[in-house]
Motif scaffolding. Sequence first.
Motif: not given
Length: 248
Positions: A169-174, A207-211
């Motif tokens: 997921g985006p938080r952990f890839l970040m 979509c991750c960035t948008e929210v």
Amino acid sequence: MGYLAKLRVWRGDAGNGELKDYKVEVNEGEVVLDVLHRLQATQASDLALRWNCKAGKCGSCSMEINGMPRLGCMTRMNTFAEDETLTITPMRTFPVIRDLVTDVSFNYAKAREIPSFSPDPSIKPGEFRMQQEDVNRSQEFRKCIECYLCQNTCHVIRDHEENKEAFAGPRFLMRIAELEMHPADEADRRDIAQDDFGLGYCNITKCCTEVCPEHIKITDNALIPMKERVAGRKYDPLVWLGSKISRR
Ligand code: SF4
Ligand code: F3S
Ligand code: FES
């Protein structure tokens, strides 16, 4: 001036549930969380909902309001029409425990899998110097309040339970990108990003960035640069040859 808001709130547990209708008083300046607390205090004392700071900083009050992933404490009632029915549901990507509370332990499991910061052990505390732009980059990612709205929104796992094993997921890839781009981190995280944490599943829908309530540019500043690093490693023949030679 106060008014009565029409709420449709998901009530139930892991087994089953339904949307229930309520009318709840709203006062000027209130947010959705205030109104849910009034609902709890006056009509539904057994309503389960998670919150802590009421200031957009603890990341606890994540929910879906009219289908949009939001923080209940940062969503003002005056952004909706007074005659509008607000449908309030738990985050869809995670299993429901009860009412608006979901089990987000998937995220903590993924966090634990990421190899930790690995600096050169010969550098003593206080010796390392960083460029300001490197500091700024880390600080942007460190604004994360772990609300998991980005994780909830990403289509790779939102509608595909079967992808949870392979995709962090985006938080952990970040988080992996943050460490990979950190000048003091010695580990090479490109292969694990792709092979173990599923970077290739991300097709940059943003979509991750948008929210993200912290307005972190997850896609542009973390995921795309990480993809570029992985692509450079895998497909650039000179980079590939260099990596082979330097390993000898
Ligand atoms: Fe929440 Fe943003 Fe952190 Fe994702 S990156 S968990 S949306 S604060
Ligand atoms: Fe998912 Fe964000 Fe990529 S929403 S597909 S992780 S850009
Ligand atoms: Fe802390 Fe909403 S209650 S972020």
